[in-house]
Scaffold this motif. Structure first.
Motif, mmCIF file in Angstrom:
data_model
loop_
_atom_site.group_PDB
_atom_site.id
_atom_site.type_symbol
_atom_site.label_atom_id
_atom_site.label_comp_id
_atom_site.label_asym_id
_atom_site.label_seq_id
_atom_site.Cartn_x
_atom_site.Cartn_y
_atom_site.Cartn_z
ATOM 1 N N ARG A 53 -8.689 59.537 -3.753
ATOM 2 C CA ARG A 53 -9.217 58.577 -2.776
ATOM 3 C C ARG A 53 -8.619 58.826 -1.389
ATOM 4 O O ARG A 53 -9.311 58.840 -0.379
ATOM 5 C CB ARG A 53 -8.890 57.159 -3.260
ATOM 6 C CG ARG A 53 -9.408 56.037 -2.352
ATOM 7 C CD ARG A 53 -8.214 55.279 -1.760
ATOM 8 N NE ARG A 53 -8.593 53.938 -1.363
ATOM 9 C CZ ARG A 53 -8.944 53.595 -0.135
ATOM 10 N NH1 ARG A 53 -9.007 54.505 0.827
ATOM 11 N NH2 ARG A 53 -9.243 52.362 0.154
ATOM 12 N N TYR A 56 -10.027 61.896 0.588
ATOM 13 C CA TYR A 56 -11.342 61.747 1.219
ATOM 14 C C TYR A 56 -11.433 60.572 2.192
ATOM 15 O O TYR A 56 -12.205 60.629 3.155
ATOM 16 C CB TYR A 56 -12.421 61.593 0.140
ATOM 17 C CG TYR A 56 -12.673 62.863 -0.629
ATOM 18 C CD1 TYR A 56 -13.404 63.906 -0.062
ATOM 19 C CD2 TYR A 56 -12.152 63.046 -1.910
ATOM 20 C CE1 TYR A 56 -13.625 65.085 -0.751
ATOM 21 C CE2 TYR A 56 -12.376 64.220 -2.614
ATOM 22 C CZ TYR A 56 -13.110 65.237 -2.020
ATOM 23 O OH TYR A 56 -13.321 66.412 -2.710
ATOM 24 N N PHE A 57 -10.654 59.516 1.957
ATOM 25 C CA PHE A 57 -10.831 58.298 2.753
ATOM 26 C C PHE A 57 -9.544 57.740 3.355
ATOM 27 O O PHE A 57 -9.587 56.708 4.043
ATOM 28 C CB PHE A 57 -11.481 57.204 1.883
ATOM 29 C CG PHE A 57 -12.815 57.598 1.329
ATOM 30 C CD1 PHE A 57 -13.953 57.573 2.114
ATOM 31 C CD2 PHE A 57 -12.930 58.027 0.010
ATOM 32 C CE1 PHE A 57 -15.186 57.952 1.607
ATOM 33 C CE2 PHE A 57 -14.160 58.407 -0.513
ATOM 34 C CZ PHE A 57 -15.285 58.363 0.291
ATOM 35 N N GLU A 278 -18.331 56.997 -1.754
ATOM 36 C CA GLU A 278 -17.869 55.625 -1.533
ATOM 37 C C GLU A 278 -17.993 54.866 -2.848
ATOM 38 O O GLU A 278 -19.089 54.720 -3.385
ATOM 39 C CB GLU A 278 -18.715 54.944 -0.463
ATOM 40 C CG GLU A 278 -18.364 53.480 -0.240
ATOM 41 C CD GLU A 278 -19.287 52.797 0.752
ATOM 42 O OE1 GLU A 278 -19.588 51.609 0.560
ATOM 43 O OE2 GLU A 278 -19.741 53.466 1.715
ATOM 44 N N ASN A 301 -12.726 52.514 -2.456
ATOM 45 C CA ASN A 301 -12.488 52.482 -1.002
ATOM 46 C C ASN A 301 -13.406 51.498 -0.288
ATOM 47 O O ASN A 301 -13.520 51.535 0.933
ATOM 48 C CB ASN A 301 -12.673 53.884 -0.398
ATOM 49 C CG ASN A 301 -14.101 54.373 -0.458
ATOM 50 O OD1 ASN A 301 -14.644 54.549 -1.549
ATOM 51 N ND2 ASN A 301 -14.724 54.606 0.677
ATOM 52 N N GLU A 331 -12.153 49.559 7.869
ATOM 53 C CA GLU A 331 -12.955 50.490 8.662
ATOM 54 C C GLU A 331 -14.145 49.717 9.230
ATOM 55 O O GLU A 331 -15.187 49.608 8.598
ATOM 56 C CB GLU A 331 -13.426 51.653 7.786
ATOM 57 C CG GLU A 331 -14.153 52.728 8.569
ATOM 58 C CD GLU A 331 -14.535 53.929 7.726
ATOM 59 O OE1 GLU A 331 -15.302 54.775 8.223
ATOM 60 O OE2 GLU A 331 -14.072 54.019 6.570
#
Length: 335
Positions: A53, A56-57, A278, A301, A331
């Motif tokens: 996780r 990537y995020f 996601e 996420n 975000e």
């Protein structure tokens, strides 16, 4: 469990993370080992999923908000849904909300720091008149607000998908819900293949596909792994993982199959199998994860903020505090 076996198990989870980061898919046996992991291995398992996780995020969390744009009056017989024709749940029923109400909902999404606003309507699919209302609302929202728009209106015709795309809808949700071989046990008024085709049509229209599942409807562990494989194959960009909230008055009201630790293992499985996607902790989060909700953001996420379709969610302020307490970051305007 001996100290040696604990070390071996920890190494196994890290190996799964390595495979995910290398673009390799877990085998069925490996997927089943995640779902049946001993509870004492939960934290090492989540640590391995978090590696993927974070790659990537990072520590960012995407927030989504739903508006129930049309409630009830659905001819489908989905066993989990309080809005279906077979449900006797005492829910509020109304036809599609007017454009002004949909636009006001978008303003509320911004106030809750959501980056994605989800317009959801019950039914097999939208009428042309309903689609007109949604299209006009989306045009106004996109003109005035910095929000990603996701629509969930049921099965679409090709021309309807094209109109939504042209209006500014970036994402379309149509969940697979469960595995192909379990589907007829949940719904009989439409098929699993129809759902798959709708997701493919959405992609062909140029919208980002959002498709996920509902866990806790009597499926086997093998079927959970199969769902994850199917979503990987569909290449869904956003995967909402719902955990059944058994609503009184629905055919599945008596199912109580889940516990918080198993839910976390499911999320870890989806992160390993769909590493770059996601993964959103969705309906039933508060009911099933309870005090372990914060741990869900180590594999996932994204979350929904506010209420769901016919059930209440946790207050947005508590979600914001949870994210802050974890040391994570919302975000905002996640376009």
């Amino acid at each position: 469990m001996t100290e040696q076996s604990v070390v071996t198990q920890e190494s196994r989870w890290e190996t799964y993370a390595d495979k995910a980061l290398a673009g390799e898919c877990l085998t069925m046996e490996e997927g089943l080992s995640v779902l049946t992991a001993p509870d004492e291995e939960l934290l090492p398992l989540l640590h391995a999923a978090f590696r993927v996780r974070r790659h990537y995020f990072g520590k960012k969390v995407k927030l989504n908000m739903i508006i129930n744009a049309k409630s009830g009056y659905c001819p489908e017989d989905c066993g989990y849904c309080s809005q279906s024709i077979v449900s006797t749940a005492p829910i509020e029923k109304y036809t599609l909300l007017k454009k002004e109400v949909l636009v006001q909902g978008a303003k509320e999404a911004l106030a809750r720091k959501a980056g994605t606003y989800c317009i959801v309507a019950s039914g097999r699919g939208p009428t042309d008149k309903e689609l007109d209302e949604v299209v006009e609302a989306v045009k106004e929202i996109k003109r005035d607000m910095k929000l990603k728009i996701c629509a969930c209106l049921g099965i679409l015709r090709e021309d309807q998908a094209k109109r939504l795309k042209e209006a500014g809808v970036e994402r379309y949700n149509h969940n697979l819900n469960t595995s192909a071989d379990h589907y007829a046990n949940i719904t009989t008024t439409h098929t699993y293949d129809q759902r798959v085709q709708t997701v493919k049509s959405v992609k062909e229209a140029g919208m980002s596909p959002c498709s996920g599942c509902i866990i806790g409807m009597g499926e086997t562990h093998e079927q959970v792994v199969d769902i994850a494989y199917s979503l990987r194959e569909l290449d869904a960009d956003s995967i909402p993982v719902n955990f059944l909230n058994p609503i009184p008055g629905t055919p599945l009201e008596h199912r109580r199959d889940l516990d918080p630790r198993y839910c976390l293992k499911v999320l870890a499985l989806f992160r390993f199998i769909c590493p770059a996607k996601e993964i959103r902790v969705s309906g039933g989060r508060e009911v099933n994860l309870r005090h372990l909700q914060p741990l869900s953001l180590y594999p996932a996420n994204a979350i929904f903020v506010g209420d769901y379709l016919t059930t209440e969610g946790q207050a947005a302020s508590l979600d914001h505090q949870m994210i802050e307490d974890l040391g994570f970051e919302i975000e905002e305007c996640a376009l």
